[in-house]
Design a protein around this motif. Structure first.
Motif, PDB file in Angstrom:
ATOM      1  N   LEU A   1     -12.802   1.616  -9.974  1.00 53.08           N
ATOM      2  CA  LEU A   1     -12.023   2.111 -11.096  1.00 53.08           C
ATOM      3  C   LEU A   1     -12.329   1.413 -12.418  1.00 53.08           C
ATOM      4  N   ASN A   2     -12.969   0.245 -12.359  1.00 58.39           N
ATOM      5  CA  ASN A   2     -13.216  -0.501 -13.603  1.00 58.39           C
ATOM      6  C   ASN A   2     -14.660  -0.938 -13.763  1.00 58.39           C
ATOM      7  N   GLY A   3     -15.567  -0.448 -12.929  1.00 59.96           N
ATOM      8  CA  GLY A   3     -16.982  -0.725 -13.094  1.00 59.96           C
ATOM      9  C   GLY A   3     -17.422  -2.116 -12.725  1.00 59.96           C
ATOM     10  N   ASP A   4     -16.636  -2.844 -11.909  1.00 58.15           N
ATOM     11  CA  ASP A   4     -17.024  -4.199 -11.529  1.00 58.15           C
ATOM     12  C   ASP A   4     -17.773  -4.260 -10.206  1.00 58.15           C
ATOM     13  N   GLY A   5     -18.050  -3.095  -9.607  1.00 64.16           N
ATOM     14  CA  GLY A   5     -18.778  -3.057  -8.353  1.00 64.16           C
ATOM     15  C   GLY A   5     -17.918  -3.187  -7.116  1.00 64.16           C
ATOM     16  N   ASN A   6     -16.617  -3.382  -7.298  1.00 61.73           N
ATOM     17  CA  ASN A   6     -15.696  -3.502  -6.167  1.00 61.73           C
ATOM     18  C   ASN A   6     -14.829  -2.252  -6.073  1.00 61.73           C
ATOM     19  N   LEU A   7     -14.622  -1.783  -4.850  1.00 65.36           N
ATOM     20  CA  LEU A   7     -13.762  -0.625  -4.670  1.00 65.36           C
ATOM     21  C   LEU A   7     -12.300  -0.996  -4.910  1.00 65.36           C
ATOM     22  N   GLY A   8     -11.614  -0.164  -5.678  1.00 62.86           N
ATOM     23  CA  GLY A   8     -10.178  -0.274  -5.846  1.00 62.86           C
ATOM     24  C   GLY A   8      -9.509   0.910  -5.188  1.00 62.86           C
ATOM     25  N   LEU A   9      -8.198   1.004  -5.350  1.00 61.12           N
ATOM     26  CA  LEU A   9      -7.419   2.069  -4.742  1.00 61.12           C
ATOM     27  C   LEU A   9      -6.528   2.710  -5.795  1.00 61.12           C
ATOM     28  N   VAL A  10      -6.343   4.007  -5.696  1.00 62.61           N
ATOM     29  CA  VAL A  10      -5.416   4.709  -6.570  1.00 62.61           C
ATOM     30  C   VAL A  10      -4.622   5.687  -5.709  1.00 62.61           C
ATOM     31  N   THR A  11      -3.311   5.754  -5.949  1.00 63.52           N
ATOM     32  CA  THR A  11      -2.432   6.645  -5.198  1.00 63.52           C
ATOM     33  C   THR A  11      -1.929   7.759  -6.105  1.00 63.52           C
ATOM     34  N   ASP A  12      -1.348   8.795  -5.480  1.00 60.37           N
ATOM     35  CA  ASP A  12      -0.792   9.870  -6.285  1.00 60.37           C
ATOM     36  C   ASP A  12       0.556   9.490  -6.885  1.00 60.37           C
ATOM     37  N   GLY A  13       1.024   8.268  -6.643  1.00 60.69           N
ATOM     38  CA  GLY A  13       2.112   7.703  -7.430  1.00 60.69           C
ATOM     39  C   GLY A  13       1.595   7.110  -8.716  1.00 60.69           C
ATOM     40  N   VAL A  14       0.286   7.294  -8.946  1.00 63.62           N
ATOM     41  CA  VAL A  14      -0.466   6.761 -10.085  1.00 63.62           C
ATOM     42  C   VAL A  14      -0.298   5.247 -10.137  1.00 63.62           C
ATOM     43  N   CYS A  15      -0.496   4.632  -8.985  1.00 65.95           N
ATOM     44  CA  CYS A  15      -0.572   3.181  -8.868  1.00 65.95           C
ATOM     45  C   CYS A  15      -2.005   2.806  -8.527  1.00 65.95           C
ATOM     46  N   THR A  16      -2.541   1.792  -9.189  1.00 66.03           N
ATOM     47  CA  THR A  16      -3.905   1.335  -8.924  1.00 66.03           C
ATOM     48  C   THR A  16      -3.878  -0.106  -8.447  1.00 66.03           C
ATOM     49  N   LEU A  17      -4.739  -0.384  -7.475  1.00 66.20           N
ATOM     50  CA  LEU A  17      -4.925  -1.737  -6.971  1.00 66.20           C
ATOM     51  C   LEU A  17      -6.407  -2.056  -7.111  1.00 66.20           C
ATOM     52  N   LEU A  18      -6.758  -2.947  -8.026  1.00 69.98           N
ATOM     53  CA  LEU A  18      -8.155  -3.312  -8.246  1.00 69.98           C
ATOM     54  C   LEU A  18      -8.608  -4.263  -7.152  1.00 69.98           C
ATOM     55  N   GLY A  19      -9.798  -4.001  -6.603  1.00 68.95           N
ATOM     56  CA  GLY A  19     -10.315  -4.816  -5.521  1.00 68.95           C
ATOM     57  C   GLY A  19     -10.946  -6.102  -6.017  1.00 68.95           C
ATOM     58  N   ASN A  20     -10.812  -7.162  -5.222  1.00 66.64           N
ATOM     59  CA  ASN A  20     -11.439  -8.442  -5.538  1.00 66.64           C
ATOM     60  C   ASN A  20     -12.830  -8.571  -4.928  1.00 66.64           C
ATOM     61  N   GLY A  21     -13.215  -7.610  -4.087  1.00 69.50           N
ATOM     62  CA  GLY A  21     -14.529  -7.632  -3.468  1.00 69.50           C
ATOM     63  C   GLY A  21     -14.595  -8.368  -2.153  1.00 69.50           C
ATOM     64  N   ASP A  22     -13.501  -9.018  -1.755  1.00 65.29           N
ATOM     65  CA  ASP A  22     -13.470  -9.751  -0.492  1.00 65.29           C
ATOM     66  C   ASP A  22     -12.500  -9.123   0.503  1.00 65.29           C
ATOM     67  N   GLY A  23     -12.078  -7.888   0.224  1.00 62.58           N
ATOM     68  CA  GLY A  23     -11.130  -7.211   1.090  1.00 62.58           C
ATOM     69  C   GLY A  23      -9.694  -7.361   0.658  1.00 62.58           C
TER      70      GLY A  23
END
Length: 591
Positions: free
Chosen positions: A366-388
């Motif tokens: 979601l932010n171009g840092d190479g790590n997968l994040g998560l987005v829900t249909d509650g429009v909540c985002t969780l940016l990934g740290n890359g380590d799970g």
């Protein structure tokens, strides 16, 4: 050119050898870059994902491109100027050779000029029926089709109707029907598209709910024949299937199911169905994630490599009830993340709270840092740290989500956007949140959707203009599914709420701006206010009979209530061009 969006499609090799098989590649969303302007120079495309091998190839619209292997999670490919010469939607996949291997899911590359507006309008020509929707090229002609889950009025049979696309935003009037259930109650169904039998043709997981309150959702695999018809198989499953991927790395697509009733099979939560040779499935160890009720729909799930170890992990929307290992806290909305072991099993899930409840979840960078994040249909985002692990969730203003969401670059600016269905009272809306590129989103653009539409949403370029369109399915068994095309002109804002206004008093004016996105002048036919309370709203405008290319004009709207209570109407702009008319709902309350 085959164009497919928001569809998980796996085209596997015809010969499947389980020993030392190449994994089926999995491509992350978005690509880098995500979009380009028509007429741009050639560039290097970076594709991130999971399960790449040294012989993997990036395929652009069905044709291989010169590919460089960087790692098992990254490839680069050379894209020429001719590939992006004109506005279009290009499909990008990764193909790995046998044994195993095959084709990845499809991620679309947008070729269009960026816009600050995303004007959608219902296509009044397309005629579809009620039911949940899915999008793919089901008859292999290079044009997107729409599949709709149908059931009869007596709830005794159900199946899939496919409306073949003409490539201009219209569809065949008569659908191709496949009957799935006979003499078995069906009150609703929803569809998941993938290639389950490795023949290169899109198949469907038909998720069904009988609605008697005793059984969970369950479904069956329908194998596509490549002509819009399907062969109904005996490969059935319990619960609902929201995610598909090669979870154990054997070159066969597996799927995740969620929700359901413990009384049905002893498991209330997430189950993993692992594919075997012969297109059969075995249930791997899952984990409890809670169920809303005994007949609950499946909660959303998303697959992705969250810790860069080359194994697919899973994130699941969890319900408020505590259940099973790592289950959600009571009354707590949130997400469960379970890291994959690479063999079809997962580590104990970790809970992340969210301020807003949700039903659907998607994994993306979601932010171009190479790590997968998560987005829900509650429009909540969780940016990934890359380590799970993930950063704490950030949420937009809560909406009453209708349980369906798609991601894509809707305005061509290279940033992922979110489209979802919401509801308020008896009204449904399409909410489009334009991404800022940092994991946050702007306030939504809101478009009225058909009443009873709250079940499914799918996306694709239905008229081959390089712009992402939408199709909205219905849940009430009465309201037809509706195609929403991105148009050549749009209004902003997309709705106006005047709030409280004394009876007989005229409000200050509010402005609606009408903009021409075409490269040439646009003929305006009529501007008017329509609806049951149209006499309580007035408009004036400076729009002439034509609007120049890129030009805009202003419509001033006032609210003067005649009686106490809520009033509603629409400002409608009729013009010559795709997707008209443009409509902005108006509302206010007389006091």
């Amino acid at each position: 050119m085959v164009k497919r969006l928001s569809v998980l499609l796996f085209t596997l090799a015809a010969t499947l050898t389980l020993a030392q098989s190449n994994p089926t590649p999995f491509v992350n969303q978005p690509l880098a870059p995500e979009s380009a302007k028509p007429g741009s120079s050639g560039f290097v495309l970076t594709v991130n994902g999971t399960g790449f091998v040294s012989a993997s190839t990036v395929v652009w619209n069905g044709s291989a491109r010169s590919t460089q292997f960087v790692s098992s999670s990254q490839l680069t490919a050379t894209i020429s100027a001719s590939d992006v010469a004109k506005a279009a939607m290009a499909s990008v996949t990764v193909v790995s050779p046998p044994p195993g291997g095959g084709s990845s899911n499809v991620v679309d590359f947008v070729i269009r000029n960026a816009s600050k507006r995303v004007p959608f309008a219902p296509d009044l020509v397309a005629r579809l029926e009620p039911g949940a929707v899915a999008v793919a090229d089901f008859n292999s002609d290079g044009e997107l089709d729409v599949a709709i889950a149908w059931w009869d009025g007596a709830y005794k049979s159900g199946g899939v109707d496919v409306y073949l696309g003409n490539g201009d935003g219209t569809f065949a009037h008569k659908p191709i029907r496949t009957e799935v259930f006979v003499q078995a109650a069906t009150v609703s169904a929803w569809l998941q598209v993938a290639d389950f039998n490795a023949d290169g043709k899109p198949d469907i997981a038909f998720n069904r709910l009988d609605g008697d309150g005793n059984d969970p959702p369950y479904g069956v695999i329908l194998l596509g024949n490549g002509d819009g018809t399907f062969t109904v198989t005996n490969n059935s499953y319990v619960l609902a299937s929201p995610a598909v991927g090669d979870i154990n790395g054997d070159g066969l697509p597996d799927f995740v199911t969620t929700g359901g009733a413990a009384a049905w099979d002893g498991q209330c939560g997430t189950e993993i169905y692992l594919a075997k040779a012969g297109r059969t499935y075995t249930i791997s160890a899952g984990f409890g994630q809670g169920c809303a009720n005994d007949a609950g729909y499946g909660e959303g799930a998303a697959l992705g490599d969250f810790n860069h170890d080359g194994k697919l992990d899973v994130a699941v929307i969890c319900s408020a009830l505590p259940k099973g290992q790592g289950g959600c806290v009571t009354s707590g909305a949130g997400v469960l993340v379970a890291l994959g072991n690479g063999d079809g099993t997962f580590q104990p899930p970790v809970y992340y709270g969210t301020a807003n409840g949700a039903s659907v979840i998607t994994a993306a960078d979601l932010n171009g840092d190479g790590n997968l994040g998560l987005v829900t249909d509650g429009v909540c985002t969780l940016l990934g740290n890359g380590d799970g692990t993930f950063k704490p969730a950030t949420c937009s203003s809560p909406v009453n989500t209708a349980g369906t969401m798609v991601l894509g670059d809707f305005n061509g600016d290279g940033k992922l956007d979110v489209a979802l269905l919401s509801y308020s009272s008896s009204s449904y809306f399409i909410n489009v949140y334009l991404g800022k590129g940092d994991g946050t989103f702007a306030s939504p653009l809101i478009y009225p959707a058909p009443v009873g539409a709250g079940v499914s949403l799918a996306a694709g370029d239905f008229n081959n203009d390089g712009r992402t369109d939408l199709v909205v399915g219905s849940a009430d068994g009465v309201t037809n599914a509706v195609v929403f095309l991105q148009t050549v002109a749009g209004v902003s804002p997309t709705s106006i709420a005047f709030g409280n206004q004394p009876v007989g008093k005229k409000s200050p004016p509010r402005t609606v701006t009408f903009t021409n996105d075409k490269a040439f002048s646009l003929k305006i036919n009529h501007i008017q206010i329509v609806g049951n309370n149209s006499n309580e709203f007035q408009q004036t405008n400076n729009c002439g009979p034509t609007l120049p290319a890129g030009g805009s004009c202003q419509i001033k709207v006032r609210f003067q209530p005649n009686t106490r209570g809520r009033a509603a109407a629409d400002i409608v702009v009729r013009y010559d061009g795709t997707g008209g008319p443009q409509t902005a709902p108006l509302s206010g309350t007389g006091t």
